[in-house]
Scaffold this active site. Structure first.
Site, mmCIF file in Angstrom:
data_model
loop_
_atom_site.group_PDB
_atom_site.id
_atom_site.type_symbol
_atom_site.label_atom_id
_atom_site.label_comp_id
_atom_site.label_asym_id
_atom_site.label_seq_id
_atom_site.Cartn_x
_atom_site.Cartn_y
_atom_site.Cartn_z
ATOM 1 N N LYS A 118 0.723 -1.156 -0.073
ATOM 2 C CA LYS A 118 -0.080 0.277 0.195
ATOM 3 C C LYS A 118 0.947 1.512 -0.794
ATOM 4 C CE LYS A 118 -2.702 2.529 3.401
ATOM 5 N NZ LYS A 118 -1.616 3.900 3.217
ATOM 6 N N ASN A 119 1.853 1.584 1.232
ATOM 7 C CA ASN A 119 2.677 2.849 1.112
ATOM 8 C C ASN A 119 3.502 2.697 -0.024
ATOM 9 O OD1 ASN A 119 1.669 2.927 3.227
ATOM 10 N ND2 ASN A 119 3.173 1.944 4.404
ATOM 11 N N ARG A 138 -4.499 9.822 3.253
ATOM 12 C CA ARG A 138 -3.153 10.790 3.719
ATOM 13 C C ARG A 138 -2.256 11.078 2.636
ATOM 14 N NH1 ARG A 138 1.322 7.535 7.542
ATOM 15 N NH2 ARG A 138 2.976 9.142 7.335
ATOM 16 N N CYS A 185 -6.251 8.228 8.663
ATOM 17 C CA CYS A 185 -5.838 7.597 9.526
ATOM 18 C C CYS A 185 -5.993 9.549 10.437
ATOM 19 C CB CYS A 185 -5.156 6.589 10.055
ATOM 20 S SG CYS A 185 -6.060 5.411 9.319
ATOM 21 N N ARG A 190 -0.532 15.932 11.577
ATOM 22 C CA ARG A 190 0.665 15.884 10.498
ATOM 23 C C ARG A 190 0.800 16.175 9.622
ATOM 24 N NH1 ARG A 190 -0.358 9.725 8.902
ATOM 25 N NH2 ARG A 190 -2.610 9.122 9.493
ATOM 26 N N PRO A 191 2.173 17.340 10.576
ATOM 27 C CA PRO A 191 2.610 18.433 10.100
ATOM 28 C C PRO A 191 3.587 18.494 7.884
ATOM 29 C CG PRO A 191 3.518 17.798 11.943
ATOM 30 C CD PRO A 191 2.616 16.906 11.456
ATOM 31 N N ILE A 192 2.930 19.014 7.584
ATOM 32 C CA ILE A 192 3.626 18.697 6.598
ATOM 33 C C ILE A 192 5.074 20.116 6.405
ATOM 34 C CG2 ILE A 192 2.103 17.503 4.959
ATOM 35 C CD1 ILE A 192 1.484 20.110 3.041
ATOM 36 N N ASP A 193 5.471 20.467 7.826
ATOM 37 C CA ASP A 193 6.779 21.890 7.240
ATOM 38 C C ASP A 193 7.785 21.764 6.434
ATOM 39 O OD1 ASP A 193 6.645 20.198 9.930
ATOM 40 O OD2 ASP A 193 8.199 20.927 10.502
ATOM 41 N N ASP A 236 3.524 0.511 12.222
ATOM 42 C CA ASP A 236 2.062 0.064 11.145
ATOM 43 C C ASP A 236 1.950 -0.930 12.314
ATOM 44 O OD1 ASP A 236 2.203 2.471 10.401
ATOM 45 O OD2 ASP A 236 1.676 2.053 8.334
ATOM 46 N N ARG A 287 -8.666 0.598 3.394
ATOM 47 C CA ARG A 287 -7.897 1.903 3.322
ATOM 48 C C ARG A 287 -6.391 0.654 2.177
ATOM 49 N NH1 ARG A 287 -6.179 5.044 6.833
ATOM 50 N NH2 ARG A 287 -4.912 5.819 4.458
#
Length: 435
Positions: free
Chosen positions: A26-27, A97, A121, A126-129, A312, A404
Site C-alpha cells: 500500500k505505502n 493521507r 487515519c 501530520r504536519p507537512i512543514d 504500523d 484502506r
C-alpha cells in the site's frame, strides 16, 4: 431513509493454518501512482493492491485529466500525458493521507501545485512543514488557502539544493524526491527515511530514466533529468500486511506460510516473533510462522523508523501480547496518539494501561467477544486479530479504515480457517454496535 453500513462479524477461537499470499505494498502504491504524473509517457503498474486508497488516488488522477484503466485486479495503466490541471482539491483528496504526494509530483511537473490538506487515519498531527521546507530549498514558495489548501509554486524550473531533514520523515523524503527528479542540478537529502517503499519509489523513477542514488540510506542524491519514459513496473510486497498475518498466526497459536514477501523487509518483525517463542523459517519469497512448537512469552517493543520495528505493526503486536503470560511494554516513539485502539481491546477483556508513549500490557487474560470499532487502519487490523482469538462472536464497525489497506482480508483469513464475514446493517436500528 435507511443508513446502511458494513461491519465484520467474526466467530472466534479458530486456529489459523495454511498459506496466504501477500498483496503489493500500500505505502509504495500510493507514492508510485502519483509519481506517474512526472512521466512523459504512459506507464503500466503491476502488483497493485486492490484497496480503497488505490482506487481513490486513481480517481483523483482521472479528475486531473489522466487516463487510468484497470487492466486486471492488480494492474493499472496510467497515461499522464493528458493531465490538464495542477490542482487536486476535491473531496476525494481529503479522504487519504498520501494525497500530499500530489504536491511533489505536480510541483515537479507543472512548477506549481494546489492540493487539499490530507486526511486518512487520525492518530496524531501530520504536519507537512518538512515537505514545505524541502520545496522552499528547491525554489518554491507556498501559502495556505482558506486553512485547508496548500498552494505551492515556483518561478520556472526548480533548482537542486542540499536539504537536511530535522527527522527522518517518510512523507517529506518522498515528496522532495518527487519534486527534485526534474529539477536543475543535484539535490541531496540528508537524514532521509529508509523505508522499503522509498527504495521502491526510487527504483520506479530510475527505471523511467531518473538519476537517484542512495535510497535506503540516510543520504539520497538526485540529479535532475528532462524526460522520463514510460515503463512497466511491479510494486514490492506489503511488509505490513505480511506482519499482520504473521501476528494473527501467532495470536491464534497457528502455523501459516506467508507467501510473496521479501524476508529482509520483515527482519524486525520476525526477530520479535522469535523472541516471544515462535518458530520462524525464511525462504526466498516466503516466511513460515509456527506458534505451535512451544508456549509463547512476553516481550518489550519500541517502534522506530526503518530498519527498526514498524509503528504500523504496533497495534497488531499489542493484541498478540494480550494473549501471552507476563507483562509487556510497548514504547511508541513515532506517533503521539496511536493508542486509541486500547479502549476497544479493553472492552474485550484486555488489561492495558497507557502512560504517555508507553503501553503496559498485562497478558494472559482470555479475550471475549464485544462490539468494537476500527479507530484507524492498523488498529482495525488489531481488532480483527482480537476477534480471531476471542471467545464468542465479535462485531467490528468502521471497517472502511481496514479496507484502506488490506486486500481481500475476509477471503484470505477464511482460507486459513477463520470464520469471518462482512454484513450490512442499519446503524439507526442496530443497537449491538457503538457509534
Amino acid at each position: 431513509m435507511c443508513a446502511t453500513l458494513e461491519k465484520y462479524v467474526i466467530n472466534g477461537g479458530n486456529v489459523l493454518d495454511g498459506e496466504v499470499s501477500i498483496s503489493g505494498a500500500k505505502n509504495a502504491a500510493v507514492a508510485i501512482i502519483p509519481a506517474v504524473i512526472l512521466c512523459d509517457e504512459p506507464c503500466r503498474i503491476e502488483n497493485i493492491p486492490n484497496i480503497s486508497d488505490v482506487s481513490l488516488i486513481g480517481r483523483i488522477l482521472q479528475e486531473m485529466g489522466a487516463e487510468v484503466k484497470r487492466i486486471d485486479k492488480s494492474t493499472l495503466y496510467i497515461n499522464p500525458t493528458k493531465i490538464n490541471s495542477c490542482s487536486a482539491t476535491s473531496d476525494l483528496v481529503r479522504g487519504m493521507r498520501a494525497s500530499y504526494y500530489l504536491l511533489g509530483a505536480l510541483l515537479g511537473r507543472c512548477h506549481q501545485a494546489k492540493v487539499c490538506l490530507p486526511g486518512g487515519c487520525n492518530f496524531g498531527a501530520r504536519p507537512i512543514d518538512l515537505h514545505l521546507k524541502g520545496f522552499a530549498a528547491l525554489g518554491a514558495r507556498h501559502e495556505l488557502v482558506n486553512g485547508a489548501i496548500i498552494d505551492v509554486k515556483s518561478d520556472g524550473k526548480l533548482q537542486g539544493n542540499h536539504i537536511y531533514l530535522d527527522f527522518a520523515s517518510v512523507g517529506a523524503t518522498i515528496n522532495i524526491m518527487l519534486a527534485a527528479v526534474k529539477a536543475e542540478g543535484q539535490t541531496v537529502i540528508e537524514n532521509a527515511a529508509k523505508e522499503p517503499h522509498i527504495v521502491d519509489l526510487a527504483n520506479f523513477l530510475n527505471s523511467m530514466g531518473a538519476q537517484i542514488r542512495g535510497a535506503g540510506t540516510d543520504t539520497i542524491k538526485i540529479r535532475g533529468v528532462d524526460f522520463l519514459h514510460g515503463v512497466t513496473y511491479s510494486i514490492i510486497p506489503d511488509q505490513i500486511e505480511a506482519g499482520t498475518y504473521m501476528c494473527a498466526a501467532a495470536a491464534t497459536r497457528g502455523r501459516v506460510l506467508v507467501n510473496n514477501v521479501t524476508p529482509k523487509h520483515l527482519e524486525s518483525i520476525t526477530a520479535k516473533l522469535r523472541e516471544i517463542g515462535c518458530e520462524i523459517k525464511e525462504f526466498d519469497e516466503a516466511v513460515l510462522v509456527d506458534a505451535t512448537v512451544r508456549p509463547l512469552n512476553r516481550c518489550n517493543i519500541k517502534t522506530m523508523p526503518h530498519p527498526g520495528f514498524p509503528t504500523d505493526c504496533q497495534p497488531q503486536f499489542a493484541t498478540l501480547l494480550c494473549t501471552v503470560d507476563g507483562t509487556s511494554i510497548i514504547n511508541e516513539s513515532v506517533w503521539d496518539n496511536r493508542y486509541q485502539y486500547v479502549s476497544e481491546l479493553t472492552l474485550m477483556g484486555a488489561h492495558i494501561s497507557v502512560e504517555g508513549r508507553l503501553a503496559i500490557i498485562e497478558g494472559g487474560s482470555k479475550l471475549t467477544a464485544a462490539p468494537v470499532k476500527a479507530t484507524d487502519l492498523r488498529a482495525g487490523a488489531a481488532m480483527v486479530i482480537a476477534g480471531l482469538c476471542a471467545d464468542g462472536v465479535t462485531e467490528i464497525s468502521s471497517i472502511q479504515y481496514i479496507e484502506r489497506g488490506y486486500e481481500n482480508i475476509i477471503e484470505k483469513l477464511n482460507a486459513l480457517g477463520a470464520d469471518i464475514k462482512k454484513v450490512y446493517y442499519d446503524h439507526t436500528t442496530d443497537s449491538s454496535l457503538r457509534a
